[in-house]
Write a protein that holds these residues in place. Structure first.
Motif, short mmCIF file in Angstrom:
data_model
loop_
_atom_site.label_atom_id
_atom_site.label_comp_id
_atom_site.label_asym_id
_atom_site.label_seq_id
_atom_site.Cartn_x
_atom_site.Cartn_y
_atom_site.Cartn_z
N THR A 165 5.61 -5.54 -3.25
CA THR A 165 4.80 -6.76 -3.31
C THR A 165 4.27 -6.99 -4.72
OG1 THR A 165 4.15 -6.51 -0.98
CG2 THR A 165 2.80 -7.96 -2.33
N GLN A 216 9.32 -14.69 0.63
CA GLN A 216 8.74 -15.12 1.90
C GLN A 216 9.33 -14.34 3.07
OE1 GLN A 216 6.32 -17.07 2.76
NE2 GLN A 216 6.70 -17.25 4.95
N GLU A 228 7.96 -10.56 2.75
CA GLU A 228 6.52 -10.33 2.91
C GLU A 228 5.99 -10.80 4.25
OE1 GLU A 228 4.21 -11.62 -0.42
OE2 GLU A 228 5.41 -10.48 -1.87
N SER A 229 6.59 -11.83 4.83
CA SER A 229 6.08 -12.33 6.11
C SER A 229 6.73 -11.65 7.31
CB SER A 229 6.32 -13.85 6.21
OG SER A 229 7.71 -14.14 6.26
#
Length: 208
Positions: free
Chosen positions: A35, A137, A140-141
């Protein structure tokens, strides 16, 4: 009458401080590392858009490319095998991510080859930014929370160490024609990385 209560509050406060200290010194896991990489590269790309000086723009671009290549290689060496092993839809997720890595490598190669002041550069950078945003996206999601859900924390911390080591040895330049496979990166990646770093040093190319 109030003194015992004050003592309790102080003790509770001390415990809270101890918990905060422990939290601040805890080892990062692989999700923390990846991240942070996303944030760094995204920030570099954002900075490129604000710069007009060609030399500074080229240096920032080379640094962003180097960071993104090393991040991608480390993922393919260590994170994607863990995803295949532990996540319910791991194989499908990895296939999708590898395809995005290939697209990013091709775009990075274009950014290396064109003039930073040209419309072609802006077009490639805009496309890279869009593909990277989609990739971030997805990870991380969806994928990162799944890694933490399915893999014990101590294994994720160990994986973070492997990723950091891989990044130090990985190539610093895009190689779109090279196989995107764990085996290739483990066998040939360090050699390719050594050649890339030698080229970087000889040419003065900006990398971290």
């Amino acid at each position: 009458m109030n003194r015992p209560a004050t003592g309790i509050r102080l003790a509770a406060g001390n415990e809270a401080c101890e918990e905060t200290t422990m939290t601040n010194t805890i080892d990062p896991d692989v999700v923390d590392i990846l991240t942070a990489d996303h944030r760094d590269v995204t920030a570099l790309i954002g900075e490129i858009w604000t710069i007009t000086d060609p030399m500074m723009r080229r240096d920032l671009t080379d640094t962003a490319i180097s960071e993104l290549v090393r991040h991608a290689v480390a993922e393919e060496m260590h994170v994607y095998p863990a995803m295949r092993k532990h996540l319910p839809d791991g194989e499908k997720s990895v296939e999708h991510d590898v395809e995005e890595h290939k697209e990013l490598e091709e775009l990075m190669k274009r950014l290396e080859d064109v003039d930073v002041s040209s419309p072609e550069f802006d077009e490639a950078l805009r496309k890279l930014e869009a593909v990277l945003a989609d990739h971030v996206q997805d990870e991380e999601s969806g994928q990162f929370p799944e890694l933490r859900r399915h893999i014990p924390r101590e294994e994720l911390v160990e994986l973070a160490g492997k990723v950091e080591t891989a990044k130090r040895l990985a190539p610093t330049r895009p190689h779109p024609s090279a196989p995107n496979s764990e085996l290739f990166h483990k066998l040939a990646g360090p050699g390719v990385g050594l050649v890339d770093r030698l080229r970087d040093k000889l040419t003065g190319r900006a990398t971290k």
